[in-house]
Design an enzyme around this catalytic site. Structure first.
Site, PDB file in Angstrom:
ATOM      1  CD  GLU A 124       9.988  -8.546  72.876  1.00 11.71           C
ATOM      2  OE1 GLU A 124       9.452  -7.588  73.478  1.00 11.71           O
ATOM      3  OE2 GLU A 124       9.374  -9.246  72.048  1.00 11.71           O
ATOM      4  CD  GLU A 139       7.868 -13.263  72.522  1.00 11.12           C
ATOM      5  OE1 GLU A 139       7.081 -12.340  72.178  1.00 11.12           O
ATOM      6  OE2 GLU A 139       8.445 -13.271  73.622  1.00 11.12           O
TER       7      GLU A 139
END
Length: 493
Positions: free
Chosen positions: A210, A399
């Protein structure tokens, strides 16, 4: 056959069968490429996921390991940040977390009980290099050797993430962390060392988790470590250095791992969803996906910054060289996508960009975490856009999950039907995607167990297993049964 060339019948209209209102395809929409007339019949996705689809769970080092002073580990930026007053909502820290460092064998048995065949974990850079560079700490890497061996002994594939935000504090102090190219180079050296010692057993490496969050939360808004509030030009330069670090790490992994090693990023791409599934809106959402991810994912996959990105940045555009962009675009084997919610609903528009972003109304629903707006169709469109825009052949959902209240009932059971509702609807959309040929090869649920959720501390629980943080007792929630059954059937239940 590429998924966007399948017939209308294969794509069909999707009935709105979920509690969250998965949208109906307009009769003539199909995919943006089809452009064929109306007349298809309503059709659900196929009855299951592809054979060999990989089911797993995910965690990250600072969120679960604890043992921050054990076996020569150095401090990370999250150690300092979480101990700074006013940074964590419940004034907690990750000093103990879920004690995964000591309880990993028991936790692997929890994975095995679910039927998962893969585990995505992250390696704590300050365990391996307490000062960020220099002499490695063999005891730090010993933990990951033990973890990998235990996973393999239980039939679970290890998927390692090299950077999930716990930068060695020494690099922040010495170089300014990701504000400096020196950190990008140090990351490549760390990646080379880890690869050389684990790649005989670990075959999949994610470089950086991320970029979007670590840049904006950590360096623009100050809500994550290292807690900086930089100027627009400095923020873009940080993003460039993270992208450069990714590319250098890819090269280091290739150079220090065996043939056949696989590597890619794990990114929470800005998700752009057609507000209504018409060919024009689908194309607009594709354009928005490319431009709103221009600073990182687009640069990785195209080897350039888009003209619109540079024009909009103006004098704040990142300083870079052609060689930087070549490194950033080093060939990768897959894309990892963290998918939680829609960032934007997109409408086609007759303007310079070709799209308009619809504002979210105040009435839009959210899960327990108020930032988490459920939009199950995100799980269909994000991998679909990535595969189509850049011809990506292999995607993992690295995720996906939700927090919940997770309060035990009188009988002691945690009936987290809100999480089951969320997962069922998102997985239905993922099943829709794979049935249409979108090349998603695996799914890692966030998270195996409740853990330290960054600035939310322990207030937000995302786990399939409830953790009593006082005793470290793990208790399965009802959602664990749902996930186990889904895995067993290889289909949404």
């Amino acid at each position: 056959m590429p998924f966007f060339r399948f017939s209308r019948r294969r794509f069909g209209q999707i009935a709105a069968w979920s509690a969250l209102g998965i949208p109906m395809l307009s009769a003539g929409s199909g995919l943006a490429q089809s452009g064929q007339a109306a007349g298809t019949q309503n059709q659900r996705p196929s009855s299951g996921f592809p054979s060999g689809f990989l089911w797993g769970t995910a965690t990250s080092s600072y969120q679960v390991e604890g043992a921050v002073n054990a076996d020569g580990r150095g401090p990370s930026i999250w150690d300092r940040f979480s101990h700074t007053p006013g940074t964590i909502s419940d004034r907690s820290n990750g000093d103990t977390a879920t004690d995964h460092y000591r309880l990993y064998k028991e936790d692997i048995q929890l994975m095995k009980a679910l039927g998962t065949k893969a585990y995505r974990f992250s390696i704590a850079w300050p365990r391996v290099f307490p000062e960020g560079t220099g002499t490695p700490n063999p005891k730090g890497l010993d933990f990951y050797n033990r973890l990998v061996d235990e996973l393999l002994a239980n039939g679970i594939q290890p998927f390692a993430t090299l950077y999930h935000w716990d930068l060695p504090q020494a690099l922040q102090d010495r170089f300014g962390g990701w504000t400096s190219r020196d950190t990008s180079k140090a990351f490549a050296d760390y990646a080379a060392h880890v690869t050389g010692r684990l790649s005989d057993r670990v075959k999949h490496f994610f470089t950086i988790n991320e970029c979007s969050r670590l840049v904006h939360h950590g360096h623009e808004w100050g809500s994550d470590a290292p807690g900086l509030k930089l100027s627009p030009s400095d923020v873009k330069q940080v993003r460039h250095h993270v992208a450069l670090g990714h590319g250098l790490a890819v090269q280091a992994i290739r150079a220090n791992g065996p043939a056949g090693i696989r590597v890619g990023p794990a990114e929470n791409a800005v998700s752009c969803i057609p507000a209504i599934e018409t060919p024009a809106n689908i194309r607009a959402a594709e354009m928005a996906t490319r431009e709103l991810n221009a600073g990182y994912l687009t640069a990785i996959l195209e080897g350039k910054y888009t003209d619109a990105y540079l024009a909009q940045a103006g004098k704040d555009a990142p300083k870079h060289t052609a060689e930087d962009l070549r490194i950033i675009a080093s060939p990768i084997d897959f894309i990892g996508l963290n998918v939680y919610m829609p960032d934007h609903y997109v409408i086609a528009a007759d303007n310079e960009r070709g799209f308009t972003l619809a504002p979210f109304p105040k009435s839009f629903p959210h899960m327990k975490a108020t930032w988490l707006r459920p939009g199950p169709e995100t799980m269909y469109w994000v991998p679909r856009h990535v595969a189509k825009l850049w011809n990506v052949k292999s995607i993992y959902i690295t995720e996906n999950g939700t927090s919940g209240s997770d309060e035990p009932a009188a009988d002691g059971t945690i009936y987290d039907v809100d999480r089951i509702m969320y997962l069922r609807n998102y997985l239905t959309q993922l099943q829709r995607a794979t049935s249409e040929g979108v090349p998603v090869h695996g799914y890692f649920l966030w998270s195996l167990m409740d853990n330290f959720e960054w600035s939310d501390g322990y207030e937000q629980r995302f786990g399939l297993y409830h953790v009593d943080f006082a005793t470290q007792r793990r208790t399965p929630k009802l959602s664990a049964s749902f996930y186990r059954e889904t895995i067993a059937r290889n289909a949404v239940v």
